[in-house]
Motif scaffolding. Sequence first.
Motif, PDB file in Angstrom:
ATOM      1  N   ARG A   1       0.295  -1.053   0.202  1.00 51.34           N
ATOM      2  CA  ARG A   1       0.094   0.120   0.173  1.00 51.34           C
ATOM      3  C   ARG A   1       1.515   1.406   0.377  1.00 51.34           C
ATOM      4  N   SER A   2       0.617   2.367  -1.168  1.00 50.63           N
ATOM      5  CA  SER A   2       1.681   3.492  -1.159  1.00 50.63           C
ATOM      6  C   SER A   2       2.849   2.886  -0.184  1.00 50.63           C
ATOM      7  N   PHE A   3       3.559   2.684  -0.782  1.00 50.43           N
ATOM      8  CA  PHE A   3       5.441   2.106  -0.162  1.00 50.43           C
ATOM      9  C   PHE A   3       5.469   2.054   1.357  1.00 50.43           C
ATOM     10  N   TYR A   4       3.883   1.257   2.309  1.00 48.44           N
ATOM     11  CA  TYR A   4       4.672   0.901   3.741  1.00 48.44           C
ATOM     12  C   TYR A   4       4.501  -0.099   2.861  1.00 48.44           C
ATOM     13  N   LEU A   5       4.961  -1.020   4.141  1.00 46.02           N
ATOM     14  CA  LEU A   5       5.773  -2.501   3.949  1.00 46.02           C
ATOM     15  C   LEU A   5       4.198  -3.400   4.469  1.00 46.02           C
ATOM     16  N   PRO A   6       3.513  -4.084   3.762  1.00 45.42           N
ATOM     17  CA  PRO A   6       1.847  -4.996   4.187  1.00 45.42           C
ATOM     18  C   PRO A   6       1.915  -5.544   5.333  1.00 45.42           C
ATOM     19  N   GLY A   7       1.555  -4.996   5.894  1.00 44.14           N
ATOM     20  CA  GLY A   7       0.842  -5.636   7.399  1.00 44.14           C
ATOM     21  C   GLY A   7       2.077  -5.014   8.017  1.00 44.14           C
ATOM     22  N   VAL A   8       2.303  -3.422   7.834  1.00 44.46           N
ATOM     23  CA  VAL A   8       3.240  -2.664   8.701  1.00 44.46           C
ATOM     24  C   VAL A   8       2.485  -1.542   9.153  1.00 44.46           C
ATOM     25  N   ALA A   9       1.418  -0.944   8.253  1.00 42.85           N
ATOM     26  CA  ALA A   9       1.150   0.312   8.262  1.00 42.85           C
ATOM     27  C   ALA A   9       0.284   0.689   9.330  1.00 42.85           C
ATOM     28  N   PRO A  10       0.610   1.058  10.551  1.00 45.76           N
ATOM     29  CA  PRO A  10      -0.404   1.466  11.468  1.00 45.76           C
ATOM     30  C   PRO A  10      -2.015   1.765  11.000  1.00 45.76           C
ATOM     31  N   GLN A  11      -2.666   0.917  12.019  1.00 47.67           N
ATOM     32  CA  GLN A  11      -4.566   1.322  12.060  1.00 47.67           C
ATOM     33  C   GLN A  11      -4.326   2.049  13.609  1.00 47.67           C
ATOM     34  N   ASP A  12      -5.031   2.987  13.249  1.00 42.39           N
ATOM     35  CA  ASP A  12      -5.675   4.518  14.315  1.00 42.39           C
ATOM     36  C   ASP A  12      -6.710   3.618  14.767  1.00 42.39           C
ATOM     37  N   PHE A  13      -7.880   3.257  15.540  1.00 38.70           N
ATOM     38  CA  PHE A  13      -8.721   3.131  16.176  1.00 38.70           C
ATOM     39  C   PHE A  13      -9.447   4.133  17.144  1.00 38.70           C
ATOM     40  N   ASN A  14     -11.252   4.295  16.602  1.00 38.66           N
ATOM     41  CA  ASN A  14     -11.323   5.512  17.520  1.00 38.66           C
ATOM     42  C   ASN A  14     -12.021   4.129  18.977  1.00 38.66           C
ATOM     43  N   LYS A  15     -12.314   5.207  19.790  1.00 37.83           N
ATOM     44  CA  LYS A  15     -13.310   4.577  20.702  1.00 37.83           C
ATOM     45  C   LYS A  15     -14.642   3.978  20.723  1.00 37.83           C
ATOM     46  N   GLY A  16     -14.800   2.181  20.742  1.00 36.61           N
ATOM     47  CA  GLY A  16     -16.263   1.653  20.107  1.00 36.61           C
ATOM     48  C   GLY A  16     -16.387   1.494  18.339  1.00 36.61           C
ATOM     49  N   ASP A  17     -14.748   1.701  17.817  1.00 38.50           N
ATOM     50  CA  ASP A  17     -14.815   0.896  17.169  1.00 38.50           C
ATOM     51  C   ASP A  17     -14.599  -0.099  16.934  1.00 38.50           C
ATOM     52  N   PRO A  18     -15.048  -1.794  16.168  1.00 32.39           N
ATOM     53  CA  PRO A  18     -14.837  -2.790  16.245  1.00 32.39           C
ATOM     54  C   PRO A  18     -13.568  -3.919  15.950  1.00 32.39           C
ATOM     55  N   LEU A  19     -13.300  -4.724  16.883  1.00 30.41           N
ATOM     56  CA  LEU A  19     -11.851  -4.895  16.335  1.00 30.41           C
ATOM     57  C   LEU A  19     -12.018  -6.449  16.297  1.00 30.41           C
ATOM     58  N   LYS A  20     -11.379  -6.918  14.931  1.00 31.25           N
ATOM     59  CA  LYS A  20     -12.499  -8.140  14.953  1.00 31.25           C
ATOM     60  C   LYS A  20     -10.737  -9.537  15.177  1.00 31.25           C
ATOM     61  N   VAL A  21     -11.033 -10.365  15.550  1.00 29.97           N
ATOM     62  CA  VAL A  21      -9.720 -11.368  15.738  1.00 29.97           C
ATOM     63  C   VAL A  21      -9.797 -12.519  14.868  1.00 29.97           C
ATOM     64  N   LYS A  22      -8.842 -12.844  14.858  1.00 28.87           N
ATOM     65  CA  LYS A  22      -8.875 -13.578  13.633  1.00 28.87           C
ATOM     66  C   LYS A  22      -8.013 -14.842  14.332  1.00 28.87           C
ATOM     67  N   VAL A  23      -8.924 -16.036  13.708  1.00 29.06           N
ATOM     68  CA  VAL A  23      -7.682 -17.394  14.502  1.00 29.06           C
ATOM     69  C   VAL A  23      -7.065 -18.008  13.389  1.00 29.06           C
ATOM     70  N   ASN A  24      -5.947 -18.513  13.656  1.00 31.02           N
ATOM     71  CA  ASN A  24      -4.975 -18.805  13.272  1.00 31.02           C
ATOM     72  C   ASN A  24      -4.623 -20.626  13.743  1.00 31.02           C
ATOM     73  N   LYS A  25      -3.939 -21.340  12.434  1.00 35.41           N
ATOM     74  CA  LYS A  25      -3.639 -22.536  12.950  1.00 35.41           C
ATOM     75  C   LYS A  25      -3.727 -23.213  14.414  1.00 35.41           C
ATOM     76  N   LEU A  26      -4.092 -24.203  14.634  1.00 35.87           N
ATOM     77  CA  LEU A  26      -3.582 -25.126  16.580  1.00 35.87           C
ATOM     78  C   LEU A  26      -2.050 -25.601  15.791  1.00 35.87           C
ATOM     79  N   THR A  27      -1.354 -25.336  16.647  1.00 40.00           N
ATOM     80  CA  THR A  27      -0.176 -25.891  16.633  1.00 40.00           C
ATOM     81  C   THR A  27       0.611 -26.419  17.622  1.00 40.00           C
ATOM     82  N   SER A  28       1.087 -27.340  17.995  1.00 35.13           N
ATOM     83  CA  SER A  28       1.925 -28.390  18.954  1.00 35.13           C
ATOM     84  C   SER A  28       3.692 -28.822  18.784  1.00 35.13           C
TER      85      SER A  28
END
Length: 646
Positions: free
Chosen positions: A31-58
Amino acid sequence: MAVQGGGGRRLGPFALHLWIFLSLLLFPHVRSFYLPGVAPQDFNKGDPLKVKVNKLTSTKTQLPYSYYSLPYCRPETIVDSAENLGEVLRGDRIENSPYVFKMREPQMCNVVCRVELNAKTAKEFKEKIDDEYRVNMILDNLPLIVPVRRPDQELSTVYQHGFYVGLRGQYAGSKDEKHFINNHLTFTVKFHKDPETDSSRIVGFEVKPFSVKHDYEGKWNENNRLLTCDPHAKRAVTNSDSPQEVEDKKEIIFTYDVEFQESDVKWASRWDTYLLMADDQIHWFSIVNSLMIVLFLSGMVAMIMLRTLYRDISKYNQLETQEEAQEETGWKLVHGDVFRPPTNSDLLCVYAGTGVQFFGMILVTMIFAALGFLSPSNRGGLMTAMLLLWVVMGLFAGYSATRLYKMFKGTDWKKIALKTAFMFPGTVFAIFFVLNALIWGEKSSGAVPFGTMFALVLLWFGISVPLVFVGGYVGFKKPAIEDPVKTNKIPRQIPEQAWYMNPVFSILIGGILPFGAVFIELFFILTSIWLHQFYYIFGFLFIVFLILLVTCAEITIVLCYFQLCSEDYLWWWRSYLTSGSSAFYLFLYAAFYFFTKLEITKPVSGVLYFGYMLIGSYAFFVLTGAVGFYACLLFTRLIYSSVKID
């Protein structure tokens, strides 16, 4: 992290084009010279935060599974997050989850869902608890961690990735071991607040898991209030004193709390918690230690070489004027045979070419990683970059293989290019295919899907093979490398050698030093791969890589010199195998690590471990062998061109 030249200089037009091209090639989601996954995201009070799940590991089985392979609460529709090639190969399966928070709004005792177990689902949960599987989640690209107090140190906290599915234990006064599931999660989201805009950035994501048998009045419906955990009565879950058992016909109610904590940690350093997991003191000590040993060796080697060679060459050049010229000894005697092409010279060309390909791939990957492009926040970035670089470096593999082949007076360059394009990748792909079939048989998410397998074959056949041929064509069109001395028609007889100059003995001795230079770093790398920790000390790794190259070159040159001095001119293959034999020690160390550090119980997991370590050792052999071989080639050309020969 906008791109600028070093020291604030602007990049020239060519460099800028190259930079943009590489960015597009390696990072498709920029995204416009930002490295992927590295651009900071700003949240205001009350904004939804979505939790993602990854693999189960052992760490016990090394087989990852998708989160929804267990009967956990599901959202209405399961959506896969966009993945890159590296993520798929690592077995990452990132999906959405029913956990949704609101920024800076604490929640207590939220019921996610109620699950009733049957014999099959109870068995699945029990198996995962027995194998010590952990659940991995992600919020705003940060992995979930569990703070664990160290028993030996009061104030020290270590962080564990993900929380255990459950635990085994006994009720007081009972001898039967039961399985309990972690069904209540207390999340802590740490945020850094901007005082001017009142927006926040997430800098930490922690959880404390509990096992609680929830009680409620009457029959279950969506609106029931829990007696064990009630936000109105401010009754929170703080322990697992009455745990939730996993058995057939049992019901499990999944609940969670969310707390928000303001933190002084800036967004830019939010990964520090994850990366400062190992004792970095050991790291520093080990690296300084191996640097000292190697510098000491280098000094010795350089001194021996300079003194001996300088004395030898000046002595030989003086001899020419004296009658003693007829009674030569040492390496000059074999000048008429030293550049005689070896047996199986085709194979040597192929292996030397593959080694160059590996060297190029690792060098560029290390530079990118040391500059911070392949940080752990860019999941799968390291593997994707390595694969793409391997494919592109086929150009250099073809070039160096056919160039060497022409020096050996070969004429059929296409045969060499074909072997170079298929020998190493073909062997690795065959092993990988068998291992993948085993993982697939275990129904693990670590199995590479057919589509990805097809993409890998396409990369190999569509880009790598043509590039090897292009390199091969260019290399063969160049004029042949001339030998500094003429080769005799009849091979000279090799005198009987001392026991310590026996090829097997000297080859095995040669591999000890390069392995010694890297083995402590190897411990950290193995730990990060097999014990699921982050490895992000690429600056250190780069130093160790350079140490490895120097050691491989020096030990090969020294042993090659001793070999020529004892009038044995069969140095071609021996120079490759001398430094390449360090891979044998690497594999032995991997076996030692398996039996001392890992708790792998399943036979399939053991086969996987040794299969992958075999591929790694083979790659290490090709790399170190090629470095030693080219060092020796330069050395012999140098000494024989500096001596007057009639």
